[in-house]
Motif scaffolding. Structure first.
Motif, PDB file in Angstrom:
ATOM      1  N   ALA A  13     -10.526  -2.063   6.584  1.00 19.69           N
ATOM      2  CA  ALA A  13      -9.818  -2.775   7.648  1.00 19.69           C
ATOM      3  C   ALA A  13     -10.791  -3.675   8.393  1.00 19.69           C
ATOM      4  CB  ALA A  13      -9.199  -1.777   8.630  1.00 19.69           C
ATOM      5  N   SER A  48     -16.026  -4.735   6.727  1.00 20.32           N
ATOM      6  CA  SER A  48     -15.107  -4.738   7.856  1.00 20.32           C
ATOM      7  C   SER A  48     -15.629  -5.587   9.011  1.00 20.32           C
ATOM      8  CB  SER A  48     -14.860  -3.308   8.348  1.00 20.32           C
ATOM      9  OG  SER A  48     -16.028  -2.777   8.950  1.00 20.32           O
ATOM     10  N   ARG A  56     -11.090 -10.917   7.708  1.00 20.30           N
ATOM     11  CA  ARG A  56     -10.085 -10.721   6.652  1.00 20.30           C
ATOM     12  C   ARG A  56     -10.146 -11.831   5.600  1.00 20.30           C
ATOM     13  NH1 ARG A  56      -7.487 -10.276   2.964  1.00 20.30           N
ATOM     14  NH2 ARG A  56      -5.494  -9.221   2.577  1.00 20.30           N
ATOM     15  N   VAL A 114      -8.678   2.000   1.804  1.00 14.93           N
ATOM     16  CA  VAL A 114      -8.632   0.614   2.250  1.00 14.93           C
ATOM     17  C   VAL A 114      -9.831   0.307   3.139  1.00 14.93           C
ATOM     18  CG1 VAL A 114      -6.107   0.524   2.153  1.00 14.93           C
ATOM     19  CG2 VAL A 114      -7.251   1.161   4.302  1.00 14.93           C
ATOM     20  N   LEU A 145       0.837  -1.196   0.000  1.00 16.78           N
ATOM     21  CA  LEU A 145       0.000   0.000   0.000  1.00 16.78           C
ATOM     22  C   LEU A 145       0.871   1.244   0.000  1.00 16.78           C
ATOM     23  CD1 LEU A 145      -2.486  -1.142   2.782  1.00 16.78           C
ATOM     24  CD2 LEU A 145      -2.994  -1.063   0.338  1.00 16.78           C
ATOM     25  N   ASP A 199      -3.995   5.540  -0.568  1.00 19.60           N
ATOM     26  CA  ASP A 199      -4.839   4.395  -0.924  1.00 19.60           C
ATOM     27  C   ASP A 199      -6.063   4.349  -0.017  1.00 19.60           C
ATOM     28  OD1 ASP A 199      -3.211   3.505  -2.964  1.00 19.60           O
ATOM     29  OD2 ASP A 199      -2.175   1.992  -1.756  1.00 19.60           O
ATOM     30  N   LEU A 209      -4.985  -4.848   5.846  1.00 16.54           N
ATOM     31  CA  LEU A 209      -5.773  -3.922   5.036  1.00 16.54           C
ATOM     32  C   LEU A 209      -5.978  -4.445   3.615  1.00 16.54           C
ATOM     33  CD1 LEU A 209      -4.039  -0.606   6.147  1.00 16.54           C
ATOM     34  CD2 LEU A 209      -6.089  -1.682   7.118  1.00 16.54           C
ATOM     35  N   VAL A 210      -7.138  -4.140   3.068  1.00 18.96           N
ATOM     36  CA  VAL A 210      -7.469  -4.521   1.687  1.00 18.96           C
ATOM     37  C   VAL A 210      -7.720  -3.248   0.891  1.00 18.96           C
ATOM     38  CG1 VAL A 210      -9.059  -5.765   0.178  1.00 18.96           C
ATOM     39  CG2 VAL A 210      -8.462  -6.711   2.420  1.00 18.96           C
ATOM     40  N   LYS A 211      -6.949  -3.050  -0.170  1.00 23.50           N
ATOM     41  CA  LYS A 211      -7.090  -1.856  -1.002  1.00 23.50           C
ATOM     42  C   LYS A 211      -8.391  -1.921  -1.797  1.00 23.50           C
ATOM     43  CE  LYS A 211      -4.730   0.785  -4.620  1.00 23.50           C
ATOM     44  NZ  LYS A 211      -3.538   0.849  -5.507  1.00 23.50           N
TER      45      LYS A 211
END
Length: 271
Positions: free
Chosen positions: A12, A79, A222, A10, A4, A8, A60-62
């Motif tokens: 969470a 999330s 996640r 994201v 990242l 960005d 974290l996921v973009k």
């Protein structure tokens, strides 16, 4: 940090994880050997202008949208509430053609309705008594709503379905578990999503003889975000509809109180 960069956008999950340990490899990020929860052990709380995220690369996921995207509420739901509802459907092994009972019309229960429908459930009974919420549940895919509680509720569910093979319990009270046990067929599965408000439950000889599977637990959010993300992006699911009121960051305590008082289903906090 390698995956990242500054700027960005994201999402969470509600716990952090390294996404590399043996538990993460199994999809059980909630048990990550190096993970934890925000607000504990010296880690920042998750609601503030800025948050230091441990193991950010693994947590974290973009997101491929702008910060002003209309999809933001549904992306935020990934999330926690949507991934938790999905966890209930997955651990209950919901599949095509199933009859499923969802106990609870809160945000997690409503997202469990979305998840059950997404996985192919044919009939989804939502047990809840708040009409605005159960109305949304019908729009999400619930085919039936049962407002009655206790033995009356169990009798109504069995009248409608003859009993169900899969139950997602999204409340956490002993009464909700009793409803699940009363509605599930022998050999069926109950997934518990609601944090238990009891220490002891009915797991004696009567339940033993029925071959009921009890499963569920805290969601490894996640593990599910990237599975569900495409369906949010293309509009197949819209879990962000559970957010029914927006609060500024400096009114976060008011948002929690409104939810506790049942004035708000799920509050969305904006900086």
């Amino acid at each position: 940090m390698t995956s990242l960069k500054a700027g960005d956008l994201v999402v969470a999950p509600f716990t952090y994880s390294d996404n590399t340990c043996d538990y993460c490899a199994k999809g059980l990020h909630i048990s990550c050997r190096n993970g934890g929860r925000y607000g504990f052990d010296g880690v920042d709380g998750g609601q503030g202008e800025a948050v230091r995220v441990p193991h950010a690369d693994g947590t974290l996921v973009k997101l491929p949208v702008a910060a002003d995207s209309a999809l933001l509420p549904s992306l935020l739901a990934l999330s926690d509430v949507m991934t938790t509802g999905h966890h209930g459907a997955v651990t209950a092994d919901v599949g095509r053609g199933d009859a499923v009972l969802v106990v609870g019309d809160g945000a997690v229960g409503l997202c469990a309705v979305i998840a059950a429908k997404r996985l192919g459930a044919e009939r989804i009974v939502l047990a809840g008594r708040h009409e605005a919420r159960t109305g949304l549940g019908r729009e999400f895919g619930a085919t039936d709503v049962v407002a009655e509680r206790g033995q009356e509720g169990i009798a109504r569910i069995r009248e409608l379905t003859g009993g169900v093979d899969k139950v997602i319990e999204a409340v956490g009270t002993r009464q909700a578990l009793d409803t699940a046990l009363g509605a599930v067929l022998d050999g069926g599965t109950i997934s518990r999503l609601g944090v238990p408000q009891y220490e002891q439950g009915p797991i004696g000889p009567a339940e033993f003889m029925r071959n009921i599977t009890l499963t569920g637990g805290a969601s490894p959010a996640r593990a599910y975000i990237e599975q569900l993300l495409p369906d949010v992006l293309d509009g197949t699911i819209a879990p962000g509809r559970v957010f029914d009121q927006t609060f500024p960051l400096n009114r976060t305590p008011d948002a929690y109180q409104a939810m506790a008082d049942r004035q708000v289903l799920k509050a969305l906090i904006r900086p």
